[in-house]
Design an enzyme around this catalytic site. Structure first.
Site, PDB file in Angstrom:
ATOM      1  N   LYS A  77      31.490  -2.726 -21.811  1.00 60.20           N
ATOM      2  CA  LYS A  77      31.662  -3.011 -20.383  1.00 60.20           C
ATOM      3  C   LYS A  77      33.110  -2.757 -20.028  1.00 60.20           C
ATOM      4  CE  LYS A  77      29.999  -4.373 -16.471  1.00 60.20           C
ATOM      5  NZ  LYS A  77      30.609  -3.120 -15.933  1.00 60.20           N
ATOM      6  N   LYS A 101      38.474  -9.975 -22.989  1.00 55.87           N
ATOM      7  CA  LYS A 101      38.124 -10.627 -21.709  1.00 55.87           C
ATOM      8  C   LYS A 101      36.666 -11.086 -21.702  1.00 55.87           C
ATOM      9  CE  LYS A 101      39.786  -8.253 -18.313  1.00 55.87           C
ATOM     10  NZ  LYS A 101      39.960  -7.247 -17.231  1.00 55.87           N
ATOM     11  N   LYS A 113      36.313   1.191 -21.719  1.00 54.99           N
ATOM     12  CA  LYS A 113      37.059   1.597 -20.522  1.00 54.99           C
ATOM     13  C   LYS A 113      37.047   3.107 -20.447  1.00 54.99           C
ATOM     14  CE  LYS A 113      39.797  -0.467 -17.366  1.00 54.99           C
ATOM     15  NZ  LYS A 113      39.833  -1.896 -16.991  1.00 54.99           N
TER      16      LYS A 113
HETATM   17  N1  GLU Z   1      38.053  -2.960 -14.084  1.00 58.92           N
HETATM   18  C1  GLU Z   1      37.820  -4.369 -14.059  1.00 58.92           C
HETATM   19  C2  GLU Z   1      38.565  -5.064 -15.177  1.00 58.92           C
HETATM   20  O1  GLU Z   1      39.569  -4.586 -15.644  1.00 58.92           O
HETATM   21  C3  GLU Z   1      36.336  -4.718 -13.997  1.00 58.92           C
HETATM   22  C4  GLU Z   1      35.491  -4.206 -15.127  1.00 58.92           C
HETATM   23  C5  GLU Z   1      33.993  -4.420 -14.910  1.00 58.92           C
HETATM   24  O2  GLU Z   1      33.594  -4.963 -13.875  1.00 58.92           O
HETATM   25  O3  GLU Z   1      33.261  -4.016 -15.793  1.00 58.92           O
HETATM   26  O4  GLU Z   1      38.229  -6.153 -15.575  1.00 58.92           O
END
Ligand code: GLU
Length: 423
Positions: A77, A101, A113
């Site tokens: 994710k 996270k 990512k």
């Molecule tokens: N880009 C956001 C982050 O850095 C959201 C990632 C997501 O919603 O998967 O957390």
């Protein structure tokens, strides 16, 4: 520890920052530290070439990436960044921060990512669409609703997610809304997703302010970055009675000791594309942003902004990391010594991925929740995650960042241990 051949020696790179953060948690992992090298090795990194026919008929090539850092706890994710400074190493760090996270919040995901090294502001809408579609097609074999689910990040938005969803769906021959999150509402998007990251920054900030006896009424707040995260955090802090005294974006730094009118600045930014030229505040130098006295500072732009130098100058009580990786490890030590509390990125800005999780669940069940339900669940999850990290920091006597890493890495490495190595 075995170094990766494809990583630079740059000590200030985002990946080096991430490795230093991992280093600090090792003494607290007990037997699980046997598996810690997992955290230093991205599982999978894909580099793709994106040839793009420009509107004038010329052809340009762009570099794209998708990194799946760790999939021990679930599908990958993490967002997709379109920015001219994107590199493989940056995407690796951003994917690793997603692993931490998601585990810190206890979402059933690993970390991933993506990114394209491009300035999206220089592309026409049609060029942006073609770039997005080709990128999606190129990474199509490793993403999917059960494999790896992209979302917005710096330089991407719900429209880009709609093109990604459409492209992936066309390639597999069936509409699959759950392949990306952060989509427009009528395409399987979730209410509350757009504001979720800024809201999470506010909710964790409010909870931490209470713990350190810092009233929000008239608190002096500085916000770096006035995009989707910074502008929403500024709006919510201002609604709670705080004064947004400084705002910085790529174009300007604004200062107003009696508080900037956030609604008016947002309108100005939406009309002109930046905060530059807004008349309700004084324009000051870029570096002056770090030299005023505040109660709360919200770095909500890019990595590496709080350097050791800036950490020495910074006058505030609370730093809320809206951005990913805004504080360098040396600066972390200085802030700690100076008694400045930092709510780390992996908790503070997790509101976005938390509502992404809600969106993914809603897409699977084809049953959609009200905005109130989403915000209530989001607030509760964020507050509980922050409390767990706060308690861990008291138990171990470490910063909130190391405590968040302890909570998260225990979960990641426990999953690693239980699953065992294949073959
Ligand atoms: N880009 C956001 C982050 O850095 C959201 C990632 C997501 O919603 O998967 O957390």
């Amino acid at each position: 520890m075995s170094a990766l051949s494809y990583v630079s020696e740059d000590k200030n790179s985002a990946w080096a920052t991430y490795l230093a953060q991992v280093e600090r948690v090792l003494p607290y992992l007990g037997d699980l530290s046997k598996w810690a090298d997992t955290l230093r090795h991205p599982k999978r990194a894909l580099i793709v070439d994106i040839p793009l026919e420009m509107d004038d008929g010329s052809v340009r090539h762009f570099e794209g990436y998708r990194v799946q850092h760790n999939l021990s706890r679930g599908p990958g994710k993490g967002g997709v960044r379109f920015h001219p400074d994107v590199t493989l190493e940056e995407v690796m760090a951003l994917s690793a921060w997603m692993t931490v996270k998601c585990a810190a919040i206890n979402l059933p995901f690993g970390g991933a990512k993506g990114g394209v090294r491009v300035d999206p502001r220089e592309l026409s809408r049609k060029e942006l669409e073609r770039l997005t579609r080709r990128y999606t097609s190129e990474i199509g074999s490793i993403i999917g609703p059960q494999q790896d689910i992209p979302a917005p990040d710096v330089g991407t938005n719900p429209q880009v997610m709609a093109w990604m969803m459409d492209t992936w769906s066309m390639n597999v021959g069936a509409t699959s809304t759950g392949v990306v999150t952060g989509k427009p509402i009528h395409l399987g998007g979730s209410l509350g997703r757009v504001k979720a990251t800024g809201r999470g920054v506010f909710v964790t900030g409010r909870a931490m302010a209470q713990r350190i006896n810092l009233p929000l009424e008239n608190a002096r707040v500085a916000v770096q970055g006035f995009g989707n995260v910074g502008s929403v955090a500024a709006e919510l802090f201002s609604e709670a009675g705080a004064l947004i005294v400084a705002v910085q974006d790529h174009s300007a730094t604004l200062y107003n000791a009696s508080g900037i009118d956030v609604a008016a600045l947002t309108e100005w930014q939406q009309q002109t594309g930046s905060i530059s030229g807004y008349r309700g505040a004084m324009s000051v130098s870029h570096e002056a942003f770090w030299e005023q006295g505040y109660d709360i500072v919200v770095p909500a732009a890019l990595e590496g902004q709080i350097t050791a130098d800036r950490a020495r100058k910074l006058v505030c009580k609370l730093v809320l990391e809206g951005a990913n990786g805004p504080t360098l490890p040396a600066a972390d030590d200085i802030l700690k010594e100076r008694g400045i509390t930092v709510v780390p990125d992996v908790i503070c800005n997790a509101g976005g991925v938390t509502v992404s999780y809600f969106e993914w669940v809603q897409d699977f069940s084809s049953f959609f929740w009200s905005e109130d339900e989403i915000n209530e669940r989001l607030d509760r999850i964020m507050e509980q995650a922050l409390l767990a990290v706060w308690n861990k920091s008291l138990e171990l006597g470490v910063t909130l960042r190391t405590a968040a890493y302890a909570v998260a890495c225990e979960r990641i490495l426990e999953a690693r241990r239980e699953r065992g190595l294949y073959p």
